[in-house]
Design an enzyme around this catalytic site. Structure first.
Site, PDB file in Angstrom:
ATOM      1  N   SER A 155       0.931  -1.063  -0.119  1.00  0.00           N
ATOM      2  CA  SER A 155       0.150  -0.101   0.081  1.00  0.00           C
ATOM      3  C   SER A 155       0.820   1.325   0.052  1.00  0.00           C
ATOM      4  CB  SER A 155      -1.019   0.063   1.194  1.00  0.00           C
ATOM      5  OG  SER A 155      -1.511   1.191   1.417  1.00  0.00           O
ATOM      6  N   TYR A 164      -1.860  -1.172  10.335  1.00  0.00           N
ATOM      7  CA  TYR A 164      -1.864  -1.201   8.970  1.00  0.00           C
ATOM      8  C   TYR A 164      -0.657  -0.773   8.186  1.00  0.00           C
ATOM      9  CZ  TYR A 164      -4.203  -1.407   4.398  1.00  0.00           C
ATOM     10  OH  TYR A 164      -4.258  -1.585   2.999  1.00  0.00           O
TER      11      TYR A 164
END
Length: 267
Positions: free
Chosen positions: A142, A156
């Protein structure tokens, strides 16, 4: 050299980027192994791809939060005589709220799915790729792995940063054996991700130019790993954000990131 009908295993294939990878790889003539928890969705997708593309699709429902899941999955592949040429480690989700605001089991499951499972699947499937002299691994990381960490979704960004560094080392270790490894680092992507985390209404405040379609992310990811790109960020806006995050002093980047994140954070 690649074989005529590569076999691709896609985790998190029931929706979003995973389903988009399944469609894109099927369009290229790959046979597929689809992995996710939601069996009904996998079977529905498999039926569509078999009918539209004339490929073989194996459905293996699996909860990657279970510690034994990667080993069992690879044992099932071996029993069926399936040799995986492409591995797309896509399964993932977010845990909203603060670190101490969630119980440990929630964090443990998250780390198993986003860190341990993709790492173990690569470890178990790489020897076969190396032996055959051909393989592709796409680790869906990401843009969050490059920008400063913020409050909320505490693990995350850290997990995605790990996937980027892991992919870099793995790529350098295996490229001479014919195996390309790429960390695909999308930004905001139209999928169910924010519906699952309960942040859809908040994320809808973002301007339209910030978003990419899952199909476009998958298409660019496939092209990137085929070209031997080790880290790839799809979308000009995302590449600009990455460049700015890396150029700014840490203190300023953290301040700006924290200020913006407060507008789009739940809990």
């Amino acid at each position: 050299m690649p074989i005529t009908r590569p076999l691709s295993l896609v985790t998190g294939a029931s929706a979003g980027i995973g389903a988009a990878f399944a469609h894109a790889l099927a369009e290229r003539g790959h046979d597929l192994v689809l992995v996710a928890r939601r069996a009904e969705r996998l079977h529905a997708l498999a039926a569509v791809l078999r009918e539209s593309r004339g490929i073989d699709v194996t459905v293996l429902p699996c909860d990657l939060a279970l510690r034994e899941a990667p080993q069992r999955l690879c044992m099932e592949l071996a029993e069926r005589g399936l040799a995986v040429d492409w591995l797309v480690n896509n399964a993932g989700y977010g845990v909203p709220g603060s670190f101490v605001g969630n119980d440990w089991r929630t964090h443990e499951d998250f780390l198993q799915v986003l860190l341990v499972a993709p790492t173990e699947l690569a470890w178990r499937l790489l020897p076969g790729m190396r032996e055959r002299g051909y393989g592709r691994i796409v680790n869906v990381a990401s843009l969050a792995g490059f920008v400063p960490g913020t409050a909320g979704h505490t693990l995350y960004a850290a997990a995605k940063a790990y996937m980027i560094k892991f992919s870099q080392s793995l790529a350098l270790e295996n490229r001479a054996a014919g195996v390309n490894v790429c960390a695909l680092c999308p930004g905001f992507t139209r999928s169910e991700f924010h519906d699952v985390t309960g942040t859809r209404a908040i994320m809808n405040r973002l301007p339209a130019f910030m978003w990419l379609d899952a199909a476009e992310v998958a298409r660019q990811g496939i092209a990137a790993v085929e070209q031997g790109r080790i880290v790839y960020v799809p979308g000009r806006v995302n590449r600009l954000i990455k460049a700015l995050a890396e150029a700014l002093p840490d203190r300023l980047a953290l301040w700006l990131g924290s200020r913006q994140a407060r507008r789009y954070r739940r809990g």
